[in-house]
Design a protein around this motif. Structure first.
Motif, PDB file in Angstrom:
ATOM      1  N   UNK A   7      15.048  16.033   5.397  1.00 45.26           N
ATOM      2  CA  UNK A   7      14.059  16.981   5.121  1.00 45.26           C
ATOM      3  C   UNK A   7      12.828  16.968   5.524  1.00 45.26           C
ATOM      4  N   UNK A   8      12.707  16.025   5.250  1.00 47.65           N
ATOM      5  CA  UNK A   8      11.189  15.655   4.706  1.00 47.65           C
ATOM      6  C   UNK A   8      10.135  15.477   5.820  1.00 47.65           C
ATOM      7  N   UNK A   9      11.255  14.961   7.000  1.00 46.44           N
ATOM      8  CA  UNK A   9       9.922  14.497   7.667  1.00 46.44           C
ATOM      9  C   UNK A   9      10.234  15.340   9.299  1.00 46.44           C
ATOM     10  N   UNK A  10       9.691  14.996   9.971  1.00 45.68           N
ATOM     11  CA  UNK A  10       9.330  15.928  11.472  1.00 45.68           C
ATOM     12  C   UNK A  10       9.363  14.863  12.651  1.00 45.68           C
ATOM     13  N   UNK A  11       9.730  14.977  13.623  1.00 45.82           N
ATOM     14  CA  UNK A  11       9.244  14.752  14.845  1.00 45.82           C
ATOM     15  C   UNK A  11       8.080  15.333  15.486  1.00 45.82           C
ATOM     16  N   UNK A  12       7.173  14.235  16.020  1.00 46.63           N
ATOM     17  CA  UNK A  12       6.206  14.999  16.567  1.00 46.63           C
ATOM     18  C   UNK A  12       6.350  14.848  18.598  1.00 46.63           C
ATOM     19  N   UNK A  13       5.336  16.302  18.503  1.00 45.78           N
ATOM     20  CA  UNK A  13       6.235  16.635  20.051  1.00 45.78           C
ATOM     21  C   UNK A  13       6.126  15.743  21.064  1.00 45.78           C
TER      22      UNK A  13
END
Length: 447
Positions: free
Chosen positions: A398-404
């Motif tokens: 939940x602290x991570x994201x996938x760059x577009x």
């Protein structure tokens, strides 16, 4: 069904019927169990009916809904065996089949796209579709010069249906954000929307296919059919006869020992294709499901359907190879720093190297040895860990994201792994990665 369902309200109502129908059948099943019905038989019956409804609704809607179903079908290996049998069969059907549109509708589209004298361009045209997919269906024909060709005709209203589905998805951003607090999913949706919009114009697909066909012309392991003619809603390309990968998966389940070499070969070729295409063509084939691949009698892998392609003019980014290399070497302190610096961690959040290590551990089996055996059991274990909302790893997620810019790359990687698990195949995963991932060779050499 004569036309694709266009109205957004109608599409949303049909999509809502899936969970409502499942809930209703569950209530009926509970009632049957109360009066002494056999639990196993009742559960099997409910699963079978739910699966049939899933295929019917997603197949009829086509558009974005069916594309969602096809994406699910690639990952069906992750469904636990006790639940997956009926859903597996229904989802697999979506890889190459859907309720067809009538011949008169096909003829109307061909009139509009190729001119009212379109029949003069063909020696023969089969009105019965050979395959149906999310936004179009394929007919076999013979071109005027005698070549067998595949004619893909877009469903009338497919553009409206796709846009309606994407708008519905965009309105769910609040729900998604509640599940993954702080994640900025707008760039991800923008990337998916951009690629999907491009699929609606078959001239884009024709350009992609021509680029792949030229780059792989004469290749000893791959065949891409050449484009014969094209229009915004129709594309004509050379016909290829081969064994669909979906049929190879089915044969493998029925006789694992006799098909092992073929399944390993198919998985290797598919994996290598997705790794090497960005470097060879500057494009990523971004629709990895078994309906888009088949083995030819001469042992080469045929690749079709180039509507979804992501431009990678400089190949796969070095950063992805560096991430994999650091994970292989278990240098999680450097990896955590790289992820923070390059936008893989949500701004304002902190993730430690230990948390990164714990989060990645369930997924790193394929990179611990030069070859790895991908199985449904392994996929189910990984999926179980990834979906456990109470685990510490989910807190890290939940602290991570996938760059577009990595959305399509990761989608293709996940889809390829899903197909390898369906094939129950062993492939030299790290050898492929070392050969084709920029950044990985350098990272491992430096270490």
């Amino acid at each position: 069904m004569s036309e694709i369902v266009r109205r957004r309200s109608s599409r949303n109502a049909k999509l809502a019927s899936i969970p409502l129908g499942i809930a209703g059948r569950a209530a009926v099943g509970f009632g049957k169990r109360l009066v002494g019905g056999d639990r196993t038989e009742i559960s099997a019956e409910l699963n079978q009916k739910a699966a049939a409804q899933l295929f019917t609704v997603l197949g009829e809607l086509k558009g974005g809904a069916m594309k969602f179903g096809q994406a699910l079908s690639v990952m069906e290996a992750a469904i636990p065996e006790e639940y997956g049998e009926h859903y597996r069969e229904a989802l697999t059907k979506l890889q190459a089949a859907a309720p067809p549109m009538p011949a008169k509708t096909v003829h109307r589209v061909l009139d509009q796209q190729l001119g009212t004298r379109w029949r003069d361009r063909f020696r023969s045209f089969d009105d019965e579709p050979a395959a149906s997919a999310s936004i179009g269906q394929v007919h076999r024909a013979v071109w005027s010069d005698g070549r067998a060709v595949a004619v893909k005709v877009q469903y009338p209203g497919a553009d409206e249906a796709l846009r309606a589905d994407l708008k519905t998805l965009s309105r769910m951003t609040g729900l998604i954000a509640a599940v993954i607090p702080g994640a900025d999913i707008k760039p991800i949706l923008a990337e998916i929307t951009e690629r999907t919009e491009e699929e609606l114009d078959y001239r884009n697909e024709a350009a992609n296919q021509r680029a792949f066909a030229k780059a792989f012309e004469g290749h000893p392991e791959y065949v891409v059919p050449r484009v014969v003619a094209g229009a915004p809603k129709v594309i004509v390309s050379e016909w290829l006869d081969g064994t669909p990968v979906s049929a190879i998966i089915t044969a493998g389940a029925q006789d694992p020992a006799a098909t092992r070499d073929q399944r390993d070969r198919v998985a290797f070729l598919m994996g290598q294709f997705h790794f090497c295409a960005p470097e060879i063509v500057g494009l990523l084939h971004a629709d990895p499901h078994p309906g888009n691949f088949m083995m030819l009698p001469d042992g080469r892998l045929a690749v079709i359907d180039f509507g979804a392609c992501a431009p990678l003019p400089h190949g796969i980014p070095d950063e992805l190879g560096r991430i994999l290399g650091l994970a292989v070497e278990e240098r999680f302190d450097t990896l955590a720093e790289l992820l923070h610096t390059n936008g893989w961690i949500i701004p304002g959040r902190t993730v430690t190297d230990r948390e990164i290590a714990d989060y990645l551990r369930p997924f790193t089996d394929p990179i611990r040895t030069e070859s790895f055996h991908f199985t449904r059991k392994w996929m189910q274990r990984v999926a179980g860990v990834a979906s456990d909302i109470t685990s510490p790893e989910m807190k890290t997620a939940r602290a991570m994201q996938l760059p577009a810019e990595y959305v399509m790359i990761c989608r293709v990687l996940a889809g390829s792994i899903g197909i390898c698990a369906q094939l129950d195949a062993t492939i030299p995963f790290m050898r492929l990665a070392n050969t084709w991932l920029p950044g990985l060779r350098e990272e491992r050499s430096a270490s």
